[in-house]
Design an enzyme around this catalytic site. Sequence first.
Site, PDB file in Angstrom:
ATOM      1  N   TYR A 179      27.032  32.716 160.427  1.00  0.00           N
ATOM      2  CA  TYR A 179      28.365  32.514 159.853  1.00  0.00           C
ATOM      3  C   TYR A 179      29.335  31.964 160.899  1.00  0.00           C
ATOM      4  O   TYR A 179      30.510  32.302 160.919  1.00  0.00           O
ATOM      5  CB  TYR A 179      28.908  33.806 159.237  1.00  0.00           C
ATOM      6  CG  TYR A 179      28.329  34.105 157.879  1.00  0.00           C
ATOM      7  CD1 TYR A 179      29.044  33.859 156.718  1.00  0.00           C
ATOM      8  CD2 TYR A 179      27.030  34.598 157.757  1.00  0.00           C
ATOM      9  CE1 TYR A 179      28.491  34.116 155.468  1.00  0.00           C
ATOM     10  CE2 TYR A 179      26.469  34.848 156.512  1.00  0.00           C
ATOM     11  CZ  TYR A 179      27.194  34.604 155.377  1.00  0.00           C
ATOM     12  OH  TYR A 179      26.657  34.849 154.141  1.00  0.00           O
ATOM     13  N   ASN A 209      23.981  27.475 153.303  1.00  0.00           N
ATOM     14  CA  ASN A 209      25.156  26.601 153.309  1.00  0.00           C
ATOM     15  C   ASN A 209      26.023  26.791 154.545  1.00  0.00           C
ATOM     16  O   ASN A 209      26.706  25.860 154.986  1.00  0.00           O
ATOM     17  CB  ASN A 209      25.989  26.817 152.037  1.00  0.00           C
ATOM     18  CG  ASN A 209      26.365  28.265 151.816  1.00  0.00           C
ATOM     19  OD1 ASN A 209      25.492  29.135 151.772  1.00  0.00           O
ATOM     20  ND2 ASN A 209      27.646  28.556 151.672  1.00  0.00           N
ATOM     21  N   HIS A 303      28.341  32.219 142.763  1.00  0.00           N
ATOM     22  CA  HIS A 303      27.443  31.065 142.933  1.00  0.00           C
ATOM     23  C   HIS A 303      26.598  30.797 141.690  1.00  0.00           C
ATOM     24  O   HIS A 303      25.455  30.340 141.792  1.00  0.00           O
ATOM     25  CB  HIS A 303      26.538  31.264 144.155  1.00  0.00           C
ATOM     26  CG  HIS A 303      27.299  31.521 145.421  1.00  0.00           C
ATOM     27  ND1 HIS A 303      28.192  30.615 145.950  1.00  0.00           N
ATOM     28  CD2 HIS A 303      27.302  32.596 146.261  1.00  0.00           C
ATOM     29  CE1 HIS A 303      28.715  31.108 147.065  1.00  0.00           C
ATOM     30  NE2 HIS A 303      28.201  32.300 147.270  1.00  0.00           N
ATOM     31  N   HIS A 330      22.319  33.897 149.507  1.00  0.00           N
ATOM     32  CA  HIS A 330      23.516  33.230 148.981  1.00  0.00           C
ATOM     33  C   HIS A 330      24.437  34.166 148.212  1.00  0.00           C
ATOM     34  O   HIS A 330      25.638  34.241 148.496  1.00  0.00           O
ATOM     35  CB  HIS A 330      23.102  32.037 148.130  1.00  0.00           C
ATOM     36  CG  HIS A 330      24.173  31.003 147.967  1.00  0.00           C
ATOM     37  ND1 HIS A 330      25.058  30.666 148.975  1.00  0.00           N
ATOM     38  CD2 HIS A 330      24.507  30.203 146.904  1.00  0.00           C
ATOM     39  CE1 HIS A 330      25.872  29.720 148.562  1.00  0.00           C
ATOM     40  NE2 HIS A 330      25.565  29.427 147.298  1.00  0.00           N
TER      41      HIS A 330
END
Length: 435
Positions: A179, A209, A303, A330
């Site tokens: 992160y 991501n 998501h 995710h």
Amino acid sequence: MKLFGLFFLSFTLLFLCPFISQADVPELSREPPRPIVFVHNDRSKSDPQQVHVSLAGKDHMRVTFITEDNKVESVVEYGKQPGNYDGKATGECTSYKYIFYKSGKIHHVKIGPLQPNTTYYYRCGGNGPEFSFKTPPSTFPVEFAIVGDLGQTEWTAATLSQVKSQDYDVFLLPGDLSYADTNQPLWDSFGRLVEPLASQRPWMVTEGNHEIEFFPIFEHTTFKSYNARWLMPHTESLSDSNLYYSFDVAGVHTVMLGSYTDFDSDSDQYQWLQADLAKVDRKTTPWVVVLLHAPWYNTNEAHEGEGESMRVAMESLLFSARVDVVFSGHVHAYERFKRVYNNKADPCGPIYITIGDGGNREGLALSFKKPPSPLSEFRESSFGHGRLKVMDGKRAHWSWHRNNDSNSLLADEVWLESLSTSSSCWPSSRSSDEL
């Protein structure tokens, strides 16, 4: 260096946050996250830091470490007795720049051949402390610890402590590691935070991501930090990209897919996956496990639908190969599905498990849809980790352990049967013995 890190953090918070919103969903209701744990370097510039090991083909391991001193050689000495190194290997090195940041010297050294289920002691770069790791077994049983969306908060530290409290053979991480989100010193901190575990057992990761780190105008190379720091065995598994690869442990073939690189039927990843699955001999490798970041099945509002295009493109490949389990991250919660194919319960489809609950800084995704889907067997918004213990060619035990601060509580478990043993799931002209 410390002052620079503070400057870069301030710069990121002020100017970069608008560009990393793809990783944030502000409308979600989440528990307050715990503070970031920033781990400083307390070793000399020539000493190795951020040490981690990963599987690198049959009977080999890759040792990765970073030094601030660029003169340190990319060498690893190793042996079966403390301080007695009868093996030595030389590897490669790299470094990268990200706007104002410049990484240390990143060393990747492949060592072997190694014996299975054996403890090796090793030293990196000819300096610093001695480390040790244990190679995975070559036969069943074998146990995987699985944690997604790890981050580096106080929740993360608690999760890692609970993982370490019970032995395992291989650590699997389906994306979203540090992160850092363009704040590069957080990559260094993350490497130091996980070193006590990642230097002792192989860590196998795929990207999420939060590893993209695209920054308009200044930085167009995606996954620059991830690819430099976390080199996985893509070459060994005939993949042209570090974003997807596979490896074997005992009788388990594990495929790591990339949710954020091309996956359509004409893509390199699709073609590679098709060839990779076709080579698996289910008689000698009865289990097939897949990891990816964005879940294909998800009943959380977080998501929602983000993995759908990849599911449409690739699900038939996994179904035809009779993949046993698919793990994803995710979504910052835990959820386990029935065996599924094409949005319907199917005894020949994989079990889908979302485990994006390692301890990330964004908190938990608390909003599950109601009423629950009949495909969803268990779901809960808590931090935790999972364990897949493959007992033999037929049976495996899956357990999810809720992170309850000081201890780990078993909250969900199920016994799995390998699809390689199911005669009804294979065409009569092609039995699992022929695969």
